[in-house]
Design an enzyme around this catalytic site. Structure first.
Site, PDB file in Angstrom:
ATOM      1  N   LYS A 289      73.585 118.609  29.490  1.00 50.73           N
ATOM      2  CA  LYS A 289      74.313 119.842  29.772  1.00 50.73           C
ATOM      3  C   LYS A 289      75.076 119.823  31.096  1.00 50.73           C
ATOM      4  O   LYS A 289      76.207 119.371  31.152  1.00 50.73           O
ATOM      5  CB  LYS A 289      73.378 121.040  29.669  1.00 50.73           C
ATOM      6  CG  LYS A 289      72.834 121.243  28.256  1.00 50.73           C
ATOM      7  CD  LYS A 289      72.119 122.558  28.080  1.00 50.73           C
ATOM      8  CE  LYS A 289      71.525 122.692  26.680  1.00 50.73           C
ATOM      9  NZ  LYS A 289      72.518 122.831  25.623  1.00 50.73           N
TER      10      LYS A 289
ATOM     11  N   ASP B  11      61.420 117.608  29.620  1.00 51.67           N
ATOM     12  CA  ASP B  11      62.731 117.812  29.017  1.00 51.67           C
ATOM     13  C   ASP B  11      63.461 118.837  29.887  1.00 51.67           C
ATOM     14  O   ASP B  11      63.228 120.039  29.778  1.00 51.67           O
ATOM     15  CB  ASP B  11      62.571 118.323  27.590  1.00 51.67           C
ATOM     16  CG  ASP B  11      63.911 118.613  26.912  1.00 51.67           C
ATOM     17  OD1 ASP B  11      64.938 118.635  27.616  1.00 51.67           O
ATOM     18  OD2 ASP B  11      63.908 118.840  25.687  1.00 51.67           O
TER      19      ASP B  11
ATOM     20  N   TYR C 195      61.847 123.085  22.242  1.00 52.78           N
ATOM     21  CA  TYR C 195      62.824 122.391  21.411  1.00 52.78           C
ATOM     22  C   TYR C 195      63.360 121.191  22.178  1.00 52.78           C
ATOM     23  O   TYR C 195      63.765 121.312  23.335  1.00 52.78           O
ATOM     24  CB  TYR C 195      63.982 123.339  21.071  1.00 52.78           C
ATOM     25  CG  TYR C 195      65.098 122.700  20.295  1.00 52.78           C
ATOM     26  CD1 TYR C 195      64.921 122.321  18.967  1.00 52.78           C
ATOM     27  CD2 TYR C 195      66.345 122.491  20.878  1.00 52.78           C
ATOM     28  CE1 TYR C 195      65.952 121.743  18.242  1.00 52.78           C
ATOM     29  CE2 TYR C 195      67.383 121.912  20.165  1.00 52.78           C
ATOM     30  CZ  TYR C 195      67.181 121.542  18.844  1.00 52.78           C
ATOM     31  OH  TYR C 195      68.205 120.962  18.128  1.00 52.78           O
TER      32      TYR C 195
END
Length: 408
Positions: free
Chosen positions: A247, A219, A124
């Site tokens: 994050k 990613d 994702y």
């Protein structure tokens, strides 16, 4: 719900609302306390509301919450990222992981002059149109790994192959020679549960991209600065061409970043023809929070502490699981872990989806009732923070045992 996975669909429960959080714990609006293993979906690596982060935000806010003008904190963050992640020579700040991956794709296409992208089933990369093809995270949780509203022409430029299947990657390169701009992946997939690259898989991807002239994009929005100071690429010794981050680098505030080789990054406007912009990019509050968190991690050797806590938890969790007659597979890397309800090895999306959703739902409810909060989806990872002490981990193991024993 402002993000789908928070809706608790398929779990037989209504979602709860949080009033406050501190350290390893959260309290809902009814006053119930939980040991939290979601950690704002990864950013809370020092636990919730760590003093160094809160103080940094407070002090910075007193001088202004947003400028839309270059500020010294974004330069300090850029210097730290480039120093800690050798593959990144230049970096640009954005406001989310989705922005970071979207920008990586546009930059890869602009740099190579090619249009097609290879991604992996279950990885994702945010809600980018071109990447919502066999995606993980919330899309997978709700049984819809693709999304309505994505034009077929966009999806046609995305080639999706199984993770850990290098033969499928090689076939895609043969069938689309010199038309693939980039291969993008989570080097450690953590949005379809948590599983790992096979031996030499990442090395082979690096070789295939180099030979074809495509870019390799990691990613590391989730793994960056969590599994190691230099992210998953430090663990595996692989240097991608571009990296997406998020994050942990925001200390809990909205943030993202992407960077890579200077020659590629120089294609970005205003130096080059690839346009990318953001009013709040490099926001001083996010930069101050992220810098405070990263520097504190370095000061306390946080990665060693997290590895120790993760290993301790894995030991007690496996002991608990061995005593129960349930199909299971437990995966951990550093402070990230996931429990699958299947006896078969989990190496890709197909094998992750063999996990029994009814057993997971029962396990989740049992833990929640006993004051332990795991992600409300089989297809998400759990996170340990430096605020999780031995008593927290021991209580969690007891709660897991009780919840697992109650599964019909």
């Amino acid at each position: 719900m402002n993000s789908p996975v928070r809706a608790f669909r398929g779990l037989g429960r209504e979602p709860f609302f949080v009033e406050r959080a501190e350290g390893a714990r959260i309290w809902d609006v009814d006053g119930k306390e939980y040991i939290d293993y979601v950690g704002s979906w990864g950013p809370a690596i020092l636990g919730h509301a760590p003093r160094v982060v809160v103080d940094a935000i407070r002090e910075t806010a007193a001088r202004g919450v947003s400028f839309g003008i270059p500020n010294p904190l974004e330069v300090e963050m850029a210097e730290l990222i480039c120093r800690w992640v050798p593959s990144i020579e230049k970096v640009r700040m954005v406001n989310s992981g989705t922005e970071a991956t979207m920008s990586c794709l546009r930059l890869a296409r602009g740099f190579t002059g090619r249009d097609k992208i290879i991604k992996f089933e279950g990885c994702y990369h945010g809600h980018v149109d071109a990447l919502l093809v066999q995606a993980g995270s919330g899309a997978l949780t709700h049984g819809k790994p693709d999304s309505a509203g994505v034009p077929a022409d966009f999806a046609a430029l995305t080639i999706s192959v199984p993770f850990n299947d290098i033969d499928a990657v090689r076939a895609a390169f043969r069938e689309n020679a010199k038309t693939i701009a980039a291969v993008i992946l989570e080097p450690i997939p953590a949005n379809a549960g948590l599983y790992f690259p096979g031996e030499n898989f990442l090395e082979a991807l690096r070789d295939e991209c180099t030979q074809d002239g495509a870019l390799l994009i990691f990613d590391e929005v989730m793994t960056g600065f969590r599994v190691a100071r230099g992210g998953a690429q430090e663990l595996f010794g692989i240097q991608p061409d571009l990296t997406a981050l998020g994050k942990v680098i925001g200390g809990g505030l909205p943030v993202g970043a992407f960077g890579g080789r200077a020659k590629i990054m120089d294609e970005l406007s205003p130096e080059g023809p690839v346009y990318q912009a953001g009013t709040l990019s490099g926001n001083p509050l996010a930069m101050a929070a992220g810098l405070a968190q990263l520097r504190e991690l370095e000061r306390i050797d946080g990665w060693a502490l997290l590895e120790k806590a993760g290993a301790q938890f894995e030991e007690v969790a496996r002991a608990t699981l061995r005593d129960l007659k349930l199909p299971w597979m437990f995966h951990r890397v550093g402070s990230m872990f996931c429990l699958f309800f299947t006896p078969e090895p989990v190496i890709d999306l197909a094998s992750a989806k063999r996990s029994d959703p009814a057993k997971f739902a029962s396990f989740f409810r049992g833990c929640l009732d006993r004051g332990v909060y795991f992600a409300p989806s089989q297809f998400e990872s759990a996170f340990i923070s430096t605020a999780h002490g031995a008593p927290d981990l021991e209580k969690t193991a007891r709660v897991m045992r009780e919840a697992l024993a109650a599964i019909p």
